[in-house]
Design a protein around this motif. Structure first.
Motif, mmCIF file in Angstrom:
data_model
loop_
_atom_site.group_PDB
_atom_site.id
_atom_site.type_symbol
_atom_site.label_atom_id
_atom_site.label_comp_id
_atom_site.label_asym_id
_atom_site.label_seq_id
_atom_site.Cartn_x
_atom_site.Cartn_y
_atom_site.Cartn_z
ATOM 1 N N ALA A 115 0.844 -1.194 0.000
ATOM 2 C CA ALA A 115 0.000 0.000 0.000
ATOM 3 C C ALA A 115 0.879 1.245 0.000
ATOM 4 O O ALA A 115 0.596 2.237 -0.691
ATOM 5 C CB ALA A 115 -0.928 -0.006 1.216
ATOM 6 N N VAL A 116 1.960 1.192 0.765
ATOM 7 C CA VAL A 116 2.904 2.319 0.782
ATOM 8 C C VAL A 116 3.561 2.472 -0.584
ATOM 9 O O VAL A 116 3.716 3.583 -1.102
ATOM 10 C CB VAL A 116 3.967 2.095 1.876
ATOM 11 N N ILE A 117 3.939 1.345 -1.195
ATOM 12 C CA ILE A 117 4.565 1.391 -2.519
ATOM 13 C C ILE A 117 3.588 1.952 -3.544
ATOM 14 O O ILE A 117 3.950 2.782 -4.394
ATOM 15 C CB ILE A 117 5.034 -0.015 -2.923
ATOM 16 N N THR A 118 2.335 1.512 -3.477
ATOM 17 C CA THR A 118 1.327 2.013 -4.418
ATOM 18 C C THR A 118 1.129 3.511 -4.244
ATOM 19 O O THR A 118 1.094 4.263 -5.230
ATOM 20 C CB THR A 118 -0.007 1.282 -4.195
ATOM 21 N N ALA A 119 1.009 3.941 -3.002
ATOM 22 C CA ALA A 119 0.843 5.374 -2.753
ATOM 23 C C ALA A 119 2.058 6.156 -3.239
ATOM 24 O O ALA A 119 1.928 7.230 -3.837
ATOM 25 C CB ALA A 119 0.609 5.621 -1.260
ATOM 26 N N ALA A 120 3.257 5.607 -3.014
ATOM 27 C CA ALA A 120 4.472 6.287 -3.464
ATOM 28 C C ALA A 120 4.536 6.350 -4.985
ATOM 29 O O ALA A 120 4.930 7.368 -5.569
ATOM 30 C CB ALA A 120 5.699 5.575 -2.905
ATOM 31 N N GLY A 121 4.138 5.238 -5.642
ATOM 32 C CA GLY A 121 4.143 5.231 -7.103
ATOM 33 C C GLY A 121 3.163 6.231 -7.683
ATOM 34 O O GLY A 121 3.472 6.921 -8.669
ATOM 35 N N ILE A 122 1.981 6.314 -7.068
ATOM 36 C CA ILE A 122 0.987 7.290 -7.542
ATOM 37 C C ILE A 122 1.491 8.715 -7.300
ATOM 38 O O ILE A 122 1.382 9.589 -8.175
ATOM 39 C CB ILE A 122 -0.355 7.051 -6.837
ATOM 40 N N ALA A 123 2.061 8.941 -6.113
ATOM 41 C CA ALA A 123 2.594 10.274 -5.813
ATOM 42 C C ALA A 123 3.715 10.647 -6.776
ATOM 43 O O ALA A 123 3.807 11.792 -7.239
ATOM 44 C CB ALA A 123 3.097 10.318 -4.369
ATOM 45 N N LEU A 124 4.568 9.682 -7.098
ATOM 46 C CA LEU A 124 5.658 9.946 -8.047
ATOM 47 C C LEU A 124 5.103 10.305 -9.414
ATOM 48 O O LEU A 124 5.566 11.261 -10.058
ATOM 49 C CB LEU A 124 6.560 8.710 -8.145
ATOM 50 N N ALA A 125 4.098 9.556 -9.873
ATOM 51 C CA ALA A 125 3.512 9.835 -11.188
ATOM 52 C C ALA A 125 2.895 11.223 -11.224
ATOM 53 O O ALA A 125 3.075 11.980 -12.192
ATOM 54 C CB ALA A 125 2.461 8.769 -11.520
ATOM 55 N N VAL A 126 2.160 11.580 -10.172
ATOM 56 C CA VAL A 126 1.534 12.904 -10.132
ATOM 57 C C VAL A 126 2.592 13.997 -10.079
ATOM 58 O O VAL A 126 2.493 15.023 -10.766
ATOM 59 C CB VAL A 126 0.581 12.997 -8.926
ATOM 60 N N ALA A 127 3.636 13.787 -9.268
ATOM 61 C CA ALA A 127 4.684 14.802 -9.142
ATOM 62 C C ALA A 127 5.419 15.003 -10.462
ATOM 63 O O ALA A 127 5.666 16.148 -10.886
ATOM 64 C CB ALA A 127 5.664 14.394 -8.041
ATOM 65 N N VAL A 128 5.776 13.897 -11.128
ATOM 66 C CA VAL A 128 6.472 14.010 -12.416
ATOM 67 C C VAL A 128 5.589 14.708 -13.434
ATOM 68 O O VAL A 128 6.039 15.570 -14.200
ATOM 69 C CB VAL A 128 6.901 12.611 -12.905
ATOM 70 N N SER A 129 4.308 14.355 -13.441
ATOM 71 C CA SER A 129 3.384 14.970 -14.391
ATOM 72 C C SER A 129 3.259 16.470 -14.134
ATOM 73 O O SER A 129 3.307 17.287 -15.066
ATOM 74 C CB SER A 129 2.015 14.289 -14.292
ATOM 75 N N TRP A 130 3.110 16.841 -12.866
ATOM 76 C CA TRP A 130 2.937 18.250 -12.528
ATOM 77 C C TRP A 130 4.197 19.056 -12.835
ATOM 78 O O TRP A 130 4.122 20.140 -13.426
ATOM 79 C CB TRP A 130 2.577 18.365 -11.053
#
Length: 748
Positions: free
Chosen positions: A395-410
């Motif tokens: 769950a932590v990895i999933t949240a981190a992966g989603i956060a990374l994707a959003v951060a890179v996109s932004w």
């Protein structure tokens, strides 16, 4: 890796793998709902961080509601439009671009007004007089001739005979751009006298997305020819205004297959369009993304101010001026990411600013592939890590992966102008994680149910829950623990069973074992096994029980007491049915010591059981209960842990299969019995009797034995008779010098 690809892994992860494959296929197909989610996110990015306005020399001459109130209703006489053009020319505008099409002659021209003024032929001389007056369309044409003007063209999906007169040239490299451009069947064009004098003409048609929002604006359109010839390429109003402003003559279109463009043999679309000195990157359909600023007052000048001379020259000089309308009644309002009712002319002006400033939002060709690869790697990582690390860590990895994707996109949007989609990969990964976690949960719950089902009849509920929480304990192997073991058996069961048929015997066994089992479980014991009428149980495993010996002792005492109640019920039932019945008695053996406890057996079948020397001794002690005439026999280690219980030493005994003697005791009751007068007297007398017995003081031993018999109030008669017989036998025997008083068990 081999462990991860085990049979269990394959069976559990089929659904998540299928979800990952489906997510990849859907992303590659990119249906409308998926594209809509992506575009909606890009809109949100623009709302959070809109483009900053920078003056690029582009103006909107707005025919707004106030202008209509001051100048008059629309459509204006072409003389008024001509005056507007002349005024802009006087202010040294670079280009005037109309977001308007003049498709029909001006109804207010003098010659056209004759039919309005007169139903019949006009009076003599009137027609000649009117003929000397200038035509309004011609006046507008003259104004256009003296000013760089780009006229607007309205493209339609309906076939029309009119076709624009090209003012531009088209050069192309690579695949035919007509394969990718928005197609139209017809066009609404301007009057010939205007078209001939204009410097250019471009389409102001804007193709909205499926949800009606203007996000991407084409630079070129494909207009079908009525004779079936190749479609004609029509520039947009913004592109044409930019071409005329640069005095350029030709557009250069570069598509897939051109030099320097990699399409891997596929017609992937348009890459960029060159307008004069400016190179405009586009999406594969020749569109540029609208990097919206929203409404900017500095860009917009109301038309009435120009007509009334209320504009300073520096506001207009050298600019590209788009003439359009924001008046609500003229219905040229569009939805953009930042404005639900933006004038269409603002869109053309903003796109022109972007081309001049080089301010572009882009989705490079490789981005879709990168998003698919990210989703694939993200999904595979979850599939591989979930079995090993579990749902919480993943769950932590999933949240981190989603956060990374959003951060890179932004950050890519803010600093590079790239539109990267973090939403679909994140949602797909989340769906993958949730489905996999659900399967892990269902599998775990299934294992817990199986554990509960398998052990609920043999263990206390707390022990069952312990195993259900961690089924990993259900593997081969054991551990050394200090434990108390109980064996229980019905006396003379063979003779008893001969008096019953199979049905009666089964009912009898169930009636006996059920309450005995409940007593053991209530006292935190674990049922090891049933052996016909016998029960084997143990304490202090799998859960720690520091009071395992007292708990086992209380369970044994309650089992003896419960049997008294059962005997009364059986006798009452037998008497009512008129059949004989024998009293049922049990023997119980308890012993404490280090044992190996765990799952014992084979890979195919195993039991949670206990083995060890002290287990064997407990079994032997149960067999001696008949010899000594007491229901419960315990070992010395157990006796040492039963402070306050009514415990009486029986003998120093060498049991079958053992060479070393063991001190054995009778468990006669709990703390209440231990406080009774008879027990205290017997306990003291019995201890003295055994001391005299082992010292070969037969007379004193016999005297103390008599005291025990009298004080016990009819209890323990078998024990007293045993020692009376021994004393009599030993008195007459010639004992060796090393005789130590140890008795040898004659039966198990």
């Amino acid at each position: 890796m081999a462990r991860l690809l085990s049979k269990s892994f394959r069976s559990i992860w089929l659904v998540p793998v299928a979800i990952l494959v489906l997510a990849l296929v859907v992303r590659i197909a990119d249906p409308a709902p998926i594209e809509g989610l992506r575009l909606g996110l890009f809109d949100e990015f623009q709302r959070l961080s809109p483009a900053a306005y920078e003056d690029a020399g582009v103006r909107v001459i707005d025919i707004d509601d106030e202008t209509l109130a001051r100048i008059g209703q629309w459509p204006w006489p072409r003389t008024q439009v001509a005056a507007l053009v002349d005024r802009l020319a006087a202010l040294e505008v670079a280009v005037v671009a109309f977001d308007i099409v003049f498709a029909e002659p001006d109804r207010t021209s003098p010659r056209r007004m004759l039919s309005t003024w007169f139903n019949a032929a006009p009076p003599s001389g009137v027609a000649d007089l009117i003929g000397t007056l200038p035509d309004h369309d011609d006046l507008l044409g003259r104004a256009i001739a003296h000013t760089p003007v780009v006229l607007g063209i309205a493209l339609t999906t309906d076939t029309t005979p009119q076709r624009p007169r090209p003012k531009w040239g088209i050069a192309q490299a690579g695949d035919d751009p007509r394969l990718f451009l928005p197609p139209f069947a017809g066009a609404v064009v301007n009057l010939p006298q205007l078209t001939e004098r204009a410097a250019g003409a471009g389409s102001f048609s804007i193709v909205a997305e499926r949800d009606g929002v203007i996000r991407r604006v084409p630079l070129l359109y494909a207009l079908a020819q009525p004779n079936g010839a190749r479609a004609e390429l029509i520039p947009s109003l913004a592109a044409e205004a930019l071409r005329v402003a640069q005095n350029a003559s030709t557009y250069m279109i570069k598509s897939s297959g051109a030099s320097g463009q990699t399409g891997f043999g596929e017609a992937t679309g348009i890459n960029h369009v060159r307008v004069g000195a400016l190179t405009i990157p586009t999406d594969p359909r020749g569109r540029i993304w609208l990097h919206d600023t929203g409404y900017v007052r500095e860009r917009t000048i109301p038309a009435w101010r120009v007509l009334q001379g209320d504009v300073a020259p520096e506001e207009i000089a050298g600019t590209i001026a788009f003439i359009g309308t924001s008046a609500a009644g003229l219905k040229d309002l569009r939805t953009t990411p930042l404005n639900p009712a933006a004038p269409g002319v603002d869109v053309h002006a903003r796109v022109t600013e972007q081309m001049v400033l080089g301010d572009f939002l882009q989705r490079p060709d490789w981005l879709t592939g990168a998003e698919v690869i990210y989703l694939l790697l993200f999904g595979l990582a979850l599939l591989l890590l979930l079995p090993r690390w579990g749902p919480m860590a993943c769950a932590v990895i999933t949240a981190a992966g989603i956060a990374l994707a959003v951060a890179v996109s932004w950050l890519s949007y803010r600093h590079l102008g790239w539109l990267i989609d973090p939403l679909y990969p994140s949602l797909a990964a989340l769906a993958l994680y949730l489905s996999a976690s659900l399967l892990v949960f269902l599998r775990t719950e299934g294992e817990r149910r199986r554990v509960r089902s398998a052990f609920s009849r043999y263990m206390a509920p707390a022990l069952v829950e312990r195993l259900a929480e961690d089924p990993a304990h259900l593997t081969l192997g054991g551990e050394m623990r200090d434990m108390t073991i109980l064996f229980s058996d019905i006396r003379d069961f063979t003779s008893l069973s001969e008096t019953m048929d199979a049905t009666t015997l089964t009912r009898f066994i169930n009636q006996f074992l059920t309450p005995m089992t409940n007593i053991i479980l209530r006292h935190r014991g674990t049922i090891d096994k049933y052996m016909g009428d016998a029960i084997m149980a143990f304490w202090n495993a799998p859960l720690d029980d520091p009071d395992h010996a007292p708990n086992a002792a209380r369970a044994a005492l309650q089992m003896v007491g419960e049997l008294e109640r059962l005997n009364r019920d059986w006798f009452e039932r037998a008497a009512a049915e008129g059949r004989p019945i024998h009293k049922v008695a049990i023997g119980v053996g308890l012993n404490t010591g280090p044992c190996c406890v765990g799952n014992l057996g084979s890979d195919l079948r195993f039991d949670y059981s206990v083995i060890g020397d002290d287990v064997n001794l407990a079994s032997r002690l149960e067999g001696q209960s008949k010899t000594y005439g007491v229901p419960i026999v315990i070992g010395e280690n157990t006796r040492a842990r039963l402070d306050g219980f009514a415990v009486l030493e029986l003998d120093l005994l060498r049991v079958k299969g053992k060479t070393r003697p063991a001190r054995v005791f009778a468990l006669l009751g709990d703390e209440k019995v231990a406080g009774e007068v008879w027990f205290r007297t017997v306990h003291e007398a019995q201890g003295a009797m055994l001391k005299a017995y082992r010292a070969r003081d037969w007379a004193r031993a016999a005297a103390l034995l008599g005291l025990c018999r009298r004080s016990s109030e009819g209890r323990l008669q078998t024990l007293w008779e045993l020692y009376e017989a021994r004393i009599a036998e030993l008195r007459a025997a010639s004992l060796p010098s090393d005789w130590d008083g140890v008795a040898t068990a004659r039966q198990k």
